[in-house]
Design an enzyme around this catalytic site. Structure first.
Site, PDB file in Angstrom:
ATOM      1  N   ASP A 286     -10.805   2.622   0.142  1.00 50.34           N
ATOM      2  CA  ASP A 286      -9.373   2.902   0.012  1.00 50.34           C
ATOM      3  C   ASP A 286      -8.961   2.807  -1.466  1.00 50.34           C
ATOM      4  O   ASP A 286      -9.265   1.815  -2.128  1.00 50.34           O
ATOM      5  CB  ASP A 286      -8.622   1.846   0.845  1.00 50.34           C
TER       6      ASP A 286
ATOM      7  N   ASP B 235      -8.820   7.853  -5.863  1.00 55.53           N
ATOM      8  CA  ASP B 235      -7.403   7.871  -6.221  1.00 55.53           C
ATOM      9  C   ASP B 235      -7.263   8.173  -7.711  1.00 55.53           C
ATOM     10  O   ASP B 235      -7.289   7.280  -8.550  1.00 55.53           O
ATOM     11  CB  ASP B 235      -6.756   6.523  -5.876  1.00 55.53           C
TER      12      ASP B 235
ATOM     13  N   HIS C  19       3.493   1.112  -0.355  1.00 49.32           N
ATOM     14  CA  HIS C  19       2.681   0.069   0.272  1.00 49.32           C
ATOM     15  C   HIS C  19       3.515  -1.196   0.456  1.00 49.32           C
ATOM     16  O   HIS C  19       4.421  -1.461  -0.326  1.00 49.32           O
ATOM     17  CB  HIS C  19       1.483  -0.274  -0.632  1.00 49.32           C
ATOM     18  N   GLY C  20       3.191  -1.958   1.447  1.00 46.27           N
ATOM     19  CA  GLY C  20       3.902  -3.215   1.683  1.00 46.27           C
ATOM     20  C   GLY C  20       5.202  -2.981   2.446  1.00 46.27           C
ATOM     21  O   GLY C  20       5.423  -1.905   2.991  1.00 46.27           O
TER      22      GLY C  20
ATOM     23  N   HIS D   4       0.013   7.048   3.557  1.00 44.91           N
ATOM     24  CA  HIS D   4      -0.250   5.653   3.171  1.00 44.91           C
ATOM     25  C   HIS D   4       1.007   4.826   3.457  1.00 44.91           C
ATOM     26  O   HIS D   4       2.067   5.384   3.722  1.00 44.91           O
ATOM     27  CB  HIS D   4      -0.590   5.590   1.678  1.00 44.91           C
ATOM     28  N   GLY D   5       0.865   3.518   3.342  1.00 46.06           N
ATOM     29  CA  GLY D   5       2.051   2.665   3.513  1.00 46.06           C
ATOM     30  C   GLY D   5       2.615   2.698   4.920  1.00 46.06           C
ATOM     31  O   GLY D   5       3.828   2.712   5.116  1.00 46.06           O
TER      32      GLY D   5
ATOM     33  N   ASN E 188      -2.379   5.028   7.221  1.00 47.79           N
ATOM     34  CA  ASN E 188      -2.970   3.776   6.757  1.00 47.79           C
ATOM     35  C   ASN E 188      -2.068   2.583   7.035  1.00 47.79           C
ATOM     36  O   ASN E 188      -0.893   2.607   6.661  1.00 47.79           O
ATOM     37  CB  ASN E 188      -3.195   3.829   5.240  1.00 47.79           C
TER      38      ASN E 188
ATOM     39  N   ASN F 159      -2.035  -1.649   6.556  1.00 46.42           N
ATOM     40  CA  ASN F 159      -2.686  -2.826   6.010  1.00 46.42           C
ATOM     41  C   ASN F 159      -1.793  -4.060   6.172  1.00 46.42           C
ATOM     42  O   ASN F 159      -2.092  -4.971   6.933  1.00 46.42           O
ATOM     43  CB  ASN F 159      -3.025  -2.576   4.528  1.00 46.42           C
TER      44      ASN F 159
HETATM   45  P1  13P Z   1       0.603  -0.854   4.046  1.00 45.32           P
HETATM   46  O1  13P Z   1       0.033  -2.118   3.505  1.00 45.32           O
HETATM   47  O2  13P Z   1       2.008  -0.643   3.605  1.00 45.32           O
HETATM   48  O3  13P Z   1       0.464  -0.754   5.524  1.00 45.32           O
HETATM   49  O4  13P Z   1      -0.219   0.356   3.394  1.00 45.32           O
HETATM   50  C1  13P Z   1      -1.584   0.486   3.660  1.00 45.32           C
HETATM   51  C2  13P Z   1      -2.189   1.573   2.851  1.00 45.32           C
HETATM   52  O5  13P Z   1      -1.612   2.593   2.584  1.00 45.32           O
HETATM   53  C3  13P Z   1      -3.579   1.377   2.406  1.00 45.32           C
HETATM   54  O6  13P Z   1      -3.992   2.387   1.551  1.00 45.32           O
END
Ligand code: 13P
Length: 287
Positions: free
Chosen positions: A84, A105, A177-178, A207-208, A229, A231
């Site tokens: 990633d 990336d 992200h986050g 993403h995010g 994605n 995380n």
């Molecule tokens: P989040 O942590 O916001 O879910 O994003 C994950 C991500 O995009 C990893 O590349």
């Protein structure tokens, strides 16, 4: 079954659903994601950031653990092991370590440099039977110390990168992200639509995934997003369940301090989050 992400994503794009990429951090995470995918008969992508790879002592450890776990747990659904937000060097290391997919990336480079480096890595990945994701327009928020501001990608630049033969394209559409701040304006569907018009069959990556409202997720899938994605949301679930266990004093009861007991509520919480996302993304039963 460890596979490249190409076939599962082409199928998802054609079938109008998305495959989840869940980032892993350790053995519990990996086990939780793999067993949930198997229980739901869903394809899945295990995401490994460069920071998480380092934390787990290196990409070779990660690849060995994932391959062995797939075998020991009899995981028959398609699983891709994906780097990633990889740097150029990180991609080379993951090719060597036996990953089945990489993301380069290059979004922070000038577009021509991003194109040149992506092109080289496409040839390398495909030579090794791996899939490759590229990125245009940086994703906002903070991930492993890299801070992006959440810009919207230029659809023409997306087309130039998509034409290099990549297997999936991450394009910034206002996602970060986050956790999303209260004043977040939401995803730019206008940008997403324009990108899909120009890139056609290319599976698009969102993403995010943490904290994007369900209706926006569904709309994004309808406009060509085939990989999402996640995380932070698994991290939050794990932390909340672990906190509850400790605050209830359960680690002090009997052998509640045994890591197999202490880490169990968090692991179960990751499973619940992954299940919720797979149902929302529509990948259940698609293995
Ligand atoms: P989040 O942590 O916001 O879910 O994003 C994950 C991500 O995009 C990893 O590349």
């Amino acid at each position: 079954m460890l596979v490249s992400a190409k076939e599962m994503l082409d199928k998802a794009k054609a079938g109008h659903y998305a495959v989840g990429q869940f980032n892993i951090n350790n053995l519990e995470w990996t086990k939780a994601v793999l067993t949930t995918a198997q229980e739901l008969n869903s394809p899945v992508i295990l995401g490994v950031s460069e920071g998480a790879g380092k934390y787990m002592t290196g990409y070779k450890t990660v690849a060995a653990m994932v391959k062995a776990m797939i075998e020991e747990l009899n995981i028959t659904v398609p699983v891709a092991l994906h780097l990633d937000h990889g740097s150029y060097e990180g991609c080379l290391k993951c090719v060597e370590a036996g990953f089945s997919s990489i993301m380069f990336d290059g979004s922070h480079y000038p577009i021509q440099e991003n194109i040149d480096k992506t092109k080289e890595l496409v040839a390398l990945a495909h030579k090794n039977g791996m899939s490759i994701e590229a990125e245009v327009g940086s994703i906002g928020g903070e991930e492993d110390g890299v801070i992006g501001k959440g810009e919207c990608a230029d659809p023409n630049e997306c087309k130039s990168i998509a034409d290099l033969g990549i297997d999936m394209l991450a394009a910034g559409i206002g996602n970060i992200h986050g956790k999303y701040p209260d004043n977040w304006e939401g995803l730019s569907f206008e940008t997403l639509d324009a990108i899909q018009q120009l890139t056609g069959e290319m599976p698009l990556v969102l993403h995010g995934g943490t904290g994007i409202p369900e209706d926006q997720i569904k709309k994004a899938i309808s406009l060509g997003v085939s990989k999402i994605n996640v995380n932070t949301e698994c991290q939050l679930s794990f932390a909340a369940a672990t906190r509850e266990y400790v605050e209830a004093g359960k680690d002090l009861e009997g052998k509640g301090f045994d890591p197999r007991k202490l880490l169990l509520p968090g692991t179960e919480a990751i499973k619940a989050t992954v299940k919720e996302k797979m149902e929302l993304f529509g990948s259940v039963g698609q293995a």
